[in-house]
Design a protein around this motif. Structure first.
Motif: not given
Length: 504
Positions: A39-68
């Motif tokens: 499960a820890a390894a899956r969490m690491d893979r998910a974190q890598a996906v998140l960081q990839e989308w962050l670097r690409a500045d893709r629209p993601v709620y609560g990451l590159t876009r605001g809340l509510g």
């Protein structure tokens, strides 16, 4: 409560399917938990996906876009690093007295377990820190009020603050600043990365954890109600024919056959099954139809348990990271409508359980129906015996009934984009209050039934009834002369709540 190396078993988060009883065992210190390596390894893979989308500045709620209402607004690059901690602090609100430590521990475990599903993109260090807090009993200060059921946002934010050295937490019986509690427990605090603040607070962990505790308690309540019914039936000299397997099979309403079978098992060996022992051809409905009532409660309990255990073993995050697909999607998985409806139904199903119990108290105290002495005491104008327990049980049951009003049909919220809510936590809280009243109702019935059995013992009682009678007599002596019964009810109720009765 035991901790650390004293625990009896260890649950692997992200691998083992959790039950409501697992949550209760860890919350009460009777089991431990750790993060499964896969499960820890899956969490690491998910974190890598998140960081990839962050670097690409893709629209993601609560990451590159605001809340509510700010969901369409871009979070400036310069603010993204501190966005996680800022959102956690800002959402840590709420009111009311804090939850008990066991409830908060249950909630902390639930959030650790659901983060281990890897849908939030949080690092394994978050879960490891939560589990360290459970192991060393660092309990965040979490107020009771502030959730509408579309995530326990404010309450989970309070629960998350000590992980970053903020908020308050109890350690070794002392309420401390969060940083001090973590320092004394030897747990390092964390610096959150992007989206981890949202991961900590965007969860229904409080509702789910508390719900798991309540459902485990309701299961024990119904077990005790079954045993108490068996004892009252013997005390009344009741007719067991309504619980015959053939009778139950003729009307297979949900749960009714199961409840009738449970009662027959509890009455095994009782003289009630011998010809001529039952006093009446037909007993009052509170006796005769009791397994229909208990069966309905069992059915509602099963629905609530299924709804809660589904929440325990899923990824309900918004947005949801799909590491196998390198995808991040907005969801509505935080909505707990099924759980709220199930908890509302459970509270409604418990109403007749309390009513029939209170009515059996009244019937046993009524000499015209029970055939016993008035108020189960020696004759005398000045004697009251156990007579006031009928009123006490009735009053307690009225209190329990007020907890049963459905709440999931109230959808008014103050925010434009969050325009429907199930109010799940309120449903769970009311269920907990209702259970507390019903435990006292059953205590009244147990005291009265035990007295009636002392006055008119059967030639042979069922072993289960004899065992329950012994449990009652350990806490409440037979009444020979009038006395206050306040302490009797309190002592027996405390024994019920300590789960002593479940160990019989």
């Amino acid at each position: 409560m035991t901790h650390g190396s004293d625990v009896k078993r260890t649950i692997l988060l992200g691998r083992d399917r959790l039950t409501v009883h697992d949550i209760r065992d860890v919350a009460q210190g009777e089991a431990g938990a750790r993060l499964d390596p896969d499960a820890a390894a899956r969490m690491d893979r998910a974190q890598a996906v998140l960081q990839e989308w962050l670097r690409a500045d893709r629209p993601v709620y609560g990451l590159t876009r605001g809340l509510g209402n700010q969901a369409v607004a871009t979070v400036p690059m310069a603010e993204r690093a501190r966005f996680s901690e800022d959102m956690l602090k800002a959402r840590a609100s709420g009111a009311g007295e804090p939850f008990d430590a066991v409830v908060v521990r249950a909630a902390l475990l639930v959030r650790a377990a659901t983060l281990a599903q890897a849908g939030a993109g949080a690092r394994p260090a978050i879960v490891d820190t939560q589990l360290a807090m459970l192991d060393r009993n660092v309990v965040p200060y979490v107020p009771r009020v502030g959730s509408i059921g579309t995530s326990d946002l404010m309450l989970c934010a309070n629960m998350g603050l000590p992980l970053v050295g903020l908020g308050r937490a109890t350690y070794q019986g002392e309420l401390l600043p969060g940083a001090e509690a973590m320092r004394r427990a030897g747990i390092p605090t964390l610096v959150l990365t992007e989206k981890e603040g949202l991961a900590l607070c965007s969860s229904n962990a409080v509702s789910i954890g508390y719900g798991a505790l309540v459902v485990a308690g309701v299961a024990e309540l119904i077990d005790l109600a079954d045993a108490t019914l068996a004892m009252s039936l013997e005390a009344f000299g009741g007719n067991p024919s309504p619980f015959d397997a053939r009778v139950a099979a003729a009307h297979p309403s949900p749960g009714q056959q199961q409840a009738a079978g449970r009662l027959r098992t509890l009455l095994e060996g009782s003289a009630l099954f011998r010809p001529g022992v039952p006093r009446r051809v037909q007993d009052p409905i509170s006796f005769r139809c009791a397994t229909h009532v208990h069966g309905a409660a069992l059915t509602a309990l099963g629905w609530a348990k299924d709804a809660i255990e589904a929440e325990l073993n899923c990824a309900a995050d918004n947005p949801l990271i799909l590491p196998d697909d390198d995808e991040i999607l907005s969801t509505g998985n935080f909505h707990t409508g099924a759980m709220a409806i199930a908890c509302d139904a459970l509270r409604l199903a418990l109403v007749p359980l309390g009513t029939t119990s209170a009515q059996r108290v009244a019937q046993l105290l009524n000499p015209e129906v029970s055939g016993l002495t008035n108020k189960l005491t020696r004759p005398g104008v000045t004697r009251s015996g156990l007579g006031l327990l009928a009123l006490t049980a009735h009053t307690l049951n009225r209190e329990a009934r007020t907890c049963s009003v459905p709440v999931c049909n109230d959808d008014l919220t103050p925010f434009g984009v969050e325009d429907e809510a199930p109010f799940t936590l309120l449903s769970v809280r009311r269920a907990a209050e209702q259970v507390a009243f019903l435990q006292e109702v059953l205590a009244c019935e147990m005291i009265v039934a035990a007295q009636a059995l002392d006055l008119r013992p059967l030639e042979q009682s069922a072993p289960a009834v004899t065992k329950l009678q012994g449990f009652i007599r350990r806490h409440v002596p037979r009444l020979d002369d009038d006395r206050s019964t306040t302490e009797d009810i309190a002592r027996l109720t405390e024994a019920i709540r300590s789960r002593e009765a479940s160990d019989m």
